[in-house]
Enzyme design. Sequence first.
Site, PDB file in Angstrom:
ATOM      1  N   ASP A 100       6.227  68.167 -15.199  1.00  0.00           N
ATOM      2  CA  ASP A 100       6.601  66.758 -15.433  1.00  0.00           C
ATOM      3  C   ASP A 100       5.421  65.998 -16.029  1.00  0.00           C
ATOM      4  OD1 ASP A 100       9.199  66.990 -14.432  1.00  0.00           O
ATOM      5  OD2 ASP A 100       9.054  65.100 -13.322  1.00  0.00           O
ATOM      6  N   LYS A 128      -4.184  76.571  -5.113  1.00  0.00           N
ATOM      7  CA  LYS A 128      -4.960  75.726  -4.195  1.00  0.00           C
ATOM      8  C   LYS A 128      -5.656  76.684  -3.233  1.00  0.00           C
ATOM      9  CE  LYS A 128      -6.220  71.700  -2.550  1.00  0.00           C
ATOM     10  NZ  LYS A 128      -7.074  70.728  -3.260  1.00  0.00           N
ATOM     11  N   ASP A 161      -5.121  70.221  -8.060  1.00  0.00           N
ATOM     12  CA  ASP A 161      -5.515  68.805  -8.208  1.00  0.00           C
ATOM     13  C   ASP A 161      -6.412  68.633  -9.429  1.00  0.00           C
ATOM     14  OD1 ASP A 161      -7.384  70.344  -6.822  1.00  0.00           O
ATOM     15  OD2 ASP A 161      -7.968  68.754  -5.428  1.00  0.00           O
ATOM     16  N   TYR A 166      10.111  76.195  -2.198  1.00  0.00           N
ATOM     17  CA  TYR A 166      11.486  75.766  -2.471  1.00  0.00           C
ATOM     18  C   TYR A 166      12.503  76.760  -1.930  1.00  0.00           C
ATOM     19  CZ  TYR A 166       9.599  72.152  -5.595  1.00  0.00           C
ATOM     20  OH  TYR A 166       8.926  71.072  -6.123  1.00  0.00           O
TER      21      TYR A 166
HETATM   22  C1  IPM Z   1      13.189  70.788 -12.164  1.00  0.00           C
HETATM   23  C2  IPM Z   1      13.818  69.855 -11.177  1.00  0.00           C
HETATM   24  C3  IPM Z   1      14.382  70.667 -10.030  1.00  0.00           C
HETATM   25  C4  IPM Z   1      13.243  71.460  -9.410  1.00  0.00           C
HETATM   26  C5  IPM Z   1      15.115  69.857  -8.961  1.00  0.00           C
HETATM   27  C6  IPM Z   1      16.234  69.027  -9.568  1.00  0.00           C
HETATM   28  C7  IPM Z   1      15.627  70.710  -7.845  1.00  0.00           C
HETATM   29  O1  IPM Z   1      12.882  68.920 -10.741  1.00  0.00           O
HETATM   30  O2  IPM Z   1      13.905  71.644 -12.716  1.00  0.00           O
HETATM   31  O3  IPM Z   1      11.990  70.669 -12.396  1.00  0.00           O
HETATM   32  O4  IPM Z   1      12.515  70.925  -8.583  1.00  0.00           O
HETATM   33  O5  IPM Z   1      13.057  72.609  -9.767  1.00  0.00           O
HETATM   34 MG    MG Z   2      11.055  68.992 -11.744  1.00  0.00          MG
END
Ligand code: IPM
Ligand code: MG
Length: 356
Positions: free
Chosen positions: A252, A192, A224, A143
């Site tokens: 998530d 990984k 995975d 990122y």
């Molecule tokens: C999170 C979100 C962010 C990330 C996005 C909105 C940039 O998905 O905080 O998990 O990927 O970190």
């Molecule tokens: Mg996120």
Amino acid sequence: MKNYSITLLKGDGIGPEIVNEAVKVLDRTAEKSGFTVTYTEALLGGCAIDATGVPLPQETIDKCKASDSVLLGAVGGPKWDDQPGNNRPEAGLLGIRGALGLFANLRPAVIFEQLKNASPLKSEIIGDAMDIMIVRELTGGIYFGKRGQFEEDGVKAAYDTEKYNVKEIERIGRVAFDMAMKRNKKLTSVDKANVLDSSRLWRATMIELSKEYPEVELNHLYVDNCAMQLVRNPKQFDVIVTSNIFGDILSDEASMISGSIGMLASASLNSTKLGMYEPIHGSAPDIAGKGIANPLATILSVAMMLRYSLDEPQAADAIENAVAEVLKTYRTPDIYTEGTTKVSTVEMGDAVCALI
Ligand code: IPM
Ligand code: MG
């Protein structure tokens, strides 16, 4: 009387509504616990683009740095989908994480007793409880790595790079090992390493670091496999430590196991006490302004703030207990079940306050 200065980044979508409720709860807690809080608002995300042209104005960074802690609602929405990648609301979020050096993201995935039925997993898989702490590296990896677009034999191409150095891995590793020491002394490092060099360095560094923590049982999973294990047997996990992108995805997934993404808080920490606290859900533009958003994840983020940044653990307990209690009776529509009372965002905030 002690006073804490908090910068509020209400953001977009439901951000302002849920932050307002969290502020109400924090004020109530402060009054009960004998401290005061002063607030400064600053712009981040789409609202900042609308007002200033950029998602992260310098003024926002300055205000955050000058405060004791930062509370964030959520950023983003379809309105800003056409912005170039480096000027999207999400770029503002990554920018503030980078600017404040918030390398450690703590994402607890817990199941609230009252909401057990909300999990999509069978009750025998969940068992009595699920309480996982995901420690996600937040200011490195793909990122933040070099990226670009170019042309390759007349065809458009693009790339992003995953890179970690030993210092970055050790730094997040220490947070995770320390966390494991305070919990069940079990740490799973996710990578990984069967494919990626960056993961092989990650794994070797975690193994080296584990020598400083002989009491912690360290194991390793490929990402995975970890994704699969989370739904097969979530009870096997205590603390998980992983890279920025893997942590984004796995957190998530873990949140869904808890059945209620509207309930989960997070903390982003640097090497000082200054932290940024936010719900893990997004800005939910589809329900913004309707007064039905669940403010509990943001309210629980305030509890994390009291615990990790402000050293007010009793005040944090008071909020967490009030939330557990409130769930027995009151529910916003996202977690509503028959036999409970459906309430609005504001009513939920009031109900929590009444129990503090
Ligand atoms: C999170 C979100 C962010 C990330 C996005 C909105 C940039 O998905 O905080 O998990 O990927 O970190
Ligand atoms: Mg996120």
